[in-house]
Design a protein around this motif. Structure first.
Motif, short mmCIF file in Angstrom:
data_model
loop_
_atom_site.label_atom_id
_atom_site.label_comp_id
_atom_site.label_asym_id
_atom_site.label_seq_id
_atom_site.Cartn_x
_atom_site.Cartn_y
_atom_site.Cartn_z
N ILE A 104 21.69 0.30 -5.76
CA ILE A 104 21.86 -0.82 -6.61
C ILE A 104 23.38 -0.97 -7.09
N ASP A 105 24.23 -1.59 -6.18
CA ASP A 105 25.58 -1.64 -6.39
C ASP A 105 26.20 -2.73 -6.92
N ARG A 106 25.17 -3.65 -7.34
CA ARG A 106 25.65 -5.03 -8.10
C ARG A 106 24.50 -5.46 -8.79
N PRO A 107 24.76 -6.37 -9.85
CA PRO A 107 23.73 -6.73 -10.90
C PRO A 107 22.56 -7.38 -9.99
N ALA A 108 22.97 -8.18 -9.11
CA ALA A 108 21.75 -9.10 -8.34
C ALA A 108 20.70 -8.12 -7.75
N LYS A 109 20.91 -6.98 -7.49
CA LYS A 109 20.21 -5.94 -6.87
C LYS A 109 19.15 -5.45 -7.77
N LEU A 110 19.36 -5.73 -9.20
CA LEU A 110 18.36 -5.27 -10.11
C LEU A 110 16.94 -6.01 -10.39
N ALA A 111 17.01 -7.15 -9.20
CA ALA A 111 15.83 -7.68 -9.26
C ALA A 111 14.74 -6.99 -8.36
N GLY A 112 13.66 -6.81 -9.42
CA GLY A 112 12.64 -5.81 -8.77
C GLY A 112 12.49 -4.64 -9.13
N LYS A 113 13.83 -4.27 -9.84
CA LYS A 113 14.02 -2.70 -10.30
C LYS A 113 13.61 -2.65 -11.63
N ARG A 114 13.37 -1.50 -12.23
CA ARG A 114 13.11 -1.08 -13.59
C ARG A 114 14.47 -1.17 -14.39
N TYR A 115 14.36 -1.49 -15.67
CA TYR A 115 15.57 -1.47 -16.55
C TYR A 115 14.88 -0.78 -17.85
N ALA A 116 15.39 0.28 -18.30
CA ALA A 116 15.13 1.13 -19.53
C ALA A 116 15.86 0.33 -20.79
N SER A 117 15.02 -0.30 -21.39
CA SER A 117 15.31 -1.24 -22.44
C SER A 117 15.22 -0.61 -24.07
N TYR A 118 16.34 -0.90 -24.66
CA TYR A 118 16.21 -0.47 -26.25
C TYR A 118 15.69 -1.57 -26.97
N ASP A 119 14.96 -2.62 -26.48
CA ASP A 119 14.30 -3.59 -27.04
C ASP A 119 14.89 -4.36 -28.46
N GLY A 120 16.22 -4.51 -28.05
CA GLY A 120 16.91 -5.47 -29.06
C GLY A 120 16.47 -7.08 -28.83
N ARG A 121 16.50 -7.68 -29.74
CA ARG A 121 15.88 -9.30 -29.38
C ARG A 121 16.61 -10.01 -28.33
N PHE A 122 17.82 -9.70 -28.15
CA PHE A 122 18.78 -10.54 -27.06
C PHE A 122 18.87 -9.72 -25.93
N GLU A 123 18.76 -8.27 -25.81
CA GLU A 123 19.01 -7.46 -24.79
C GLU A 123 18.49 -7.84 -23.46
N ASP A 124 17.17 -7.83 -23.32
CA ASP A 124 16.59 -8.24 -22.02
C ASP A 124 17.11 -9.42 -21.28
N PRO A 125 17.19 -10.43 -22.09
CA PRO A 125 17.78 -11.93 -21.62
C PRO A 125 19.22 -11.80 -21.31
N ILE A 126 19.90 -10.92 -21.91
CA ILE A 126 21.36 -10.89 -21.66
C ILE A 126 21.43 -10.14 -20.12
N VAL A 127 20.71 -9.19 -20.04
CA VAL A 127 20.57 -8.39 -18.41
C VAL A 127 20.13 -9.22 -17.78
N ALA A 128 19.18 -9.88 -17.80
CA ALA A 128 18.56 -10.89 -16.83
C ALA A 128 19.45 -12.09 -16.52
N GLN A 129 20.30 -12.51 -17.57
CA GLN A 129 21.34 -13.59 -17.08
C GLN A 129 22.60 -12.94 -16.53
N MET A 130 22.75 -11.85 -16.34
CA MET A 130 23.82 -10.85 -15.87
C MET A 130 23.33 -10.95 -14.34
N VAL A 131 22.17 -10.74 -14.02
CA VAL A 131 21.35 -10.58 -12.78
C VAL A 131 21.62 -12.23 -11.99
N ARG A 132 21.22 -12.98 -12.91
CA ARG A 132 21.41 -14.52 -12.48
C ARG A 132 22.79 -14.92 -12.22
N ASN A 133 23.80 -14.64 -13.02
CA ASN A 133 25.16 -14.70 -12.47
C ASN A 133 25.84 -14.32 -11.21
#
Length: 329
Positions: A104-133
């Motif tokens: 997984i050498d770029r954010p786009a490749k996180l699609a379909g992969k697991r992400y260990a979250s600290y459960d901040g209100r904005f955390e997961d959406p920020i990571v998802a947006q990075m993948v989209r970008n």
């Protein structure tokens, strides 16, 4: 002597070195303050995050990412509006990481992969947006929660690293770290990481970490205590910037098990030292433009929502009210 409790966001590490230098050098005592630096694993029964401990009146300050200030400013009116009073480091020194061996050498490749979250209100959406970008499917990231923000996980707290306890053991594929801490630790263990910084992927992230204060600490006699605390802390960070080895020694003296390897702590202190101060040698300073750009991004990306997922109009968030430099020396 006023008692001030600072809830750390993670096990004692080099992001926090200035606090420990100030304590070791007697700067808090000289300022007439009794300062407790509380690691999140100090009380296994504690269920509140550092910021929520401050909101509940259990502490005066908490180390957090900048989005915590935004979260507390946009939550129920009965919850204290915690405010940032200092940036521990300048800018953002964090990154999303994966093991190089994962492919997984770029954010786009996180699609379909697991992400260990600290459960901040904005955390997961920020990571998802990075993948989209990066051209990937942000909705396909498999977000899963770290147990009690990882504070309840003995392996994580003992090592001071989610990389060691989750990625290296196959429990997840990615997480959010501070490379000057967990990245240095991984490198010394012979483990190579891919690091995806937010700024490199279209996200004007704020400051991380910052120091949040209970609003009661911003006025009257309490404000004088905050000023004294921040002045002593600033002196501690100035020394940590100038003498990373001394900073590492002060940090290791607290005895947390994650600090057993003095050579690692020193290497980490040397890596982060250039980030402690502004270009003109000041500690803690924050810029309105950086806060505003981050809030603008959250709004434009439809991440700025309340806890019920209802959109928050951009004009409802006053970036200038999220922080203050007025109590810094």
């Amino acid at each position: 002597m006023p008692k001030l409790v600072v809830c750390l966001d993670w096990t004692p590490n080099t992001n926090h070195a200035g606090f420990y230098v100030a304590a070791a050098d007697g700067l808090y005592a000289k300022a007439g303050l009794d300062v407790e630096l509380r690691s999140p694993d100090a009380d296994p029964a504690q269920k509140l995050t550092p910021a929520r401990q401050v909101a509940a009146g259990q502490a005066q300050f908490a180390v957090t990412p900048s989005e915590s200030a935004i979260s507390f400013s946009t939550t129920d009116h009965e919850v204290p509006k915690l405010r940032a009073v200092a940036a521990l480091v300048q800018g953002d020194t964090s990154a999303i990481c994966t093991l190089t061996s994962s492919g997984i050498d770029r954010p786009a490749k996180l699609a379909g992969k697991r992400y260990a979250s600290y459960d901040g209100r904005f955390e997961d959406p920020i990571v998802a947006q990075m993948v989209r970008n990066d051209g990937g499917d942000g909705d396909a990231v498999q977000f899963h929660s770290l147990d009690a923000h990882a504070y309840a996980d003995a392996a994580t707290m003992g090592a001071g690293s989610v990389v060691a306890s989750y990625l290296e053991t196959g429990k997840s594929d990615a997480t959010w770290i501070f490379p000057a801490w967990e990245g240095v630790l991984a490198a010394r263990a012979g483990q190579s990481l891919n690091l995806f910084t937010l700024g490199d992927h279209g996200i004007p992230y704020g400051y991380s970490p910052i120091l949040l204060a209970h609003p009661s600490m911003l006025d009257g006699d309490a404000a004088a205590h905050t000023r004294a605390f921040l002045a002593a802390t600033a002196a501690g960070y100035a020394k940590a910037a100038a003498d990373p080895k001394a900073a590492a020694a002060a940090l290791c003296a607290c005895g947390h098990p994650s600090l057993a390897d003095r050579a690692f702590v020193t290497a980490s202190a040397e890596a982060i030292a250039p980030k402690y101060l502004t270009a003109d040698g000041a500690w803690g300073r924050m810029e309105l433009g950086r806060w505003s750009a981050f809030v603008d991004f959250l709004s434009a990306s439809s991440i700025l929502v309340d806890r019920e997922k209802a959109p928050i109009p951009r004009e409802k968030v006053d970036a200038a009210a999220l922080f203050t430099n007025d109590l810094l020396p």
